[in-house]
Design a protein around this motif. Sequence first.
Motif, short mmCIF file in Angstrom:
data_model
loop_
_atom_site.label_atom_id
_atom_site.label_comp_id
_atom_site.label_asym_id
_atom_site.label_seq_id
_atom_site.Cartn_x
_atom_site.Cartn_y
_atom_site.Cartn_z
N UNK A 1 0.85 -1.19 0.00
CA UNK A 1 0.00 0.00 0.00
C UNK A 1 0.89 1.24 0.00
N UNK A 2 0.58 2.19 -0.89
CA UNK A 2 1.35 3.43 -0.89
C UNK A 2 0.40 4.62 -1.00
N UNK A 3 0.98 5.82 -0.90
CA UNK A 3 0.15 7.03 -0.88
C UNK A 3 -0.62 7.22 -2.17
N UNK A 4 -0.07 6.80 -3.30
CA UNK A 4 -0.78 6.98 -4.57
C UNK A 4 -2.07 6.18 -4.59
N UNK A 5 -2.03 4.99 -4.04
CA UNK A 5 -3.24 4.18 -3.98
C UNK A 5 -4.28 4.80 -3.05
N UNK A 6 -3.80 5.28 -1.90
CA UNK A 6 -4.71 5.91 -0.93
C UNK A 6 -5.32 7.18 -1.52
N UNK A 7 -4.49 7.99 -2.17
CA UNK A 7 -5.00 9.21 -2.81
C UNK A 7 -6.04 8.89 -3.87
N UNK A 8 -5.79 7.86 -4.66
CA UNK A 8 -6.72 7.47 -5.71
C UNK A 8 -8.06 7.05 -5.12
N UNK B 1 -13.88 8.32 -3.93
CA UNK B 1 -14.97 8.47 -2.96
C UNK B 1 -15.49 9.91 -2.97
N UNK B 2 -14.58 10.86 -2.95
CA UNK B 2 -14.97 12.27 -2.86
C UNK B 2 -15.60 12.80 -4.14
N UNK B 3 -15.16 12.28 -5.29
CA UNK B 3 -15.71 12.73 -6.57
C UNK B 3 -16.84 11.84 -7.07
N UNK B 4 -16.97 10.65 -6.42
CA UNK B 4 -17.98 9.67 -6.83
C UNK B 4 -17.85 9.30 -8.31
N UNK C 1 -9.52 10.86 -11.70
CA UNK C 1 -8.34 10.92 -12.56
C UNK C 1 -7.99 12.36 -12.93
N UNK C 2 -9.02 13.15 -13.24
CA UNK C 2 -8.79 14.56 -13.56
C UNK C 2 -8.24 15.32 -12.36
N UNK C 3 -8.79 15.03 -11.19
CA UNK C 3 -8.34 15.71 -9.98
C UNK C 3 -6.88 15.43 -9.68
N UNK C 4 -6.44 14.20 -9.91
CA UNK C 4 -5.06 13.81 -9.60
C UNK C 4 -4.13 13.90 -10.80
N UNK C 5 -4.69 14.34 -11.95
CA UNK C 5 -3.89 14.51 -13.17
C UNK C 5 -3.22 13.20 -13.61
N UNK C 6 -4.00 12.13 -13.59
CA UNK C 6 -3.54 10.84 -14.08
C UNK C 6 -4.63 10.27 -14.99
N UNK C 7 -4.36 9.12 -15.58
CA UNK C 7 -5.36 8.50 -16.45
C UNK C 7 -6.34 7.68 -15.64
#
Length: 300
Positions: free
Chosen positions: A1-8, A13-16, A22-28
Amino acid sequence: MDFRQIEAFCAVVEENSFSKAAQKLCVTQPTISTHINSLEKELNTQLISRTTKSIAITDDGISFYEYASSILRIRQRIYQRYDSSGNNFIHLGASTIPSAYILPEILVKYHDECPLVSFDIWQSDSLGVIEKVIDGSLDLGITGVETAHKSCVCESFCDDELIIAAPATEHYIRLKEQDNSLNKLLNEPIILRESGSGTKKEADKLLESLGMSNVSLNVIAHMNDLESIKRSIASGLGISILSYKSVKDMIESGKLIYFHINEKRITRNFYIIYRKNYLQSKQLQHFINFIKTYVKNQEE
């Protein structure tokens, strides 16, 4: 488990939404899916139920979100603690009464003295704030309920009178003029606070001392929003047992009247809560001392 997984996970959850996360975290979006799948595999449980049209957070997902969001808040605090920019952050939790009627004035005065200090303030009921202090999400809590938890220091720093607030109508004005008004008042329709609030806890103690319980009252409503309670009282819905500080503005404007509960005046305390054996920053120590000194000077 790392921070990237937790952030994702927290972002979903927050964006539903996986795509919005993905847009919020600037990833695909596939990256978000990979992180969530890895978490679920590692924890051996489903956190998010997916269909082609919607997502739903499972019970395990809801529980994990509480842990995950706390982890991210603690990480943020670590970064801010060692920020070399010269700014200082204090993560502060406050229950309803302190948040609305005690803390604002203190923060204004403190900002005049320490303009570089910033606050991240989280408002909840007293029990919610205490939980966040215990789990390390908050540096400091200001509540209407004390705690005996072994990890915490709990210090009373000010008090307030517990009163019965009522509509400013002829009916209640007449009751106020009668000697036996308290007994009659407690037969009136009454609005109660939510179970986690300090005011509710003190009200329950008061009723118990009078040989009464919630069951014996004419409870017209339970509410968790103090301003809604105040407006409901002013509209004539019923009475409520509240802190004087919380209704002082409406009493002074003539929208409410209040009753002392007895001649001795029933008071309730407010508390500063922080963790024992925790390396406090100098700024946090200074802020705690400032609160105590400021309130003491106001009372003199």
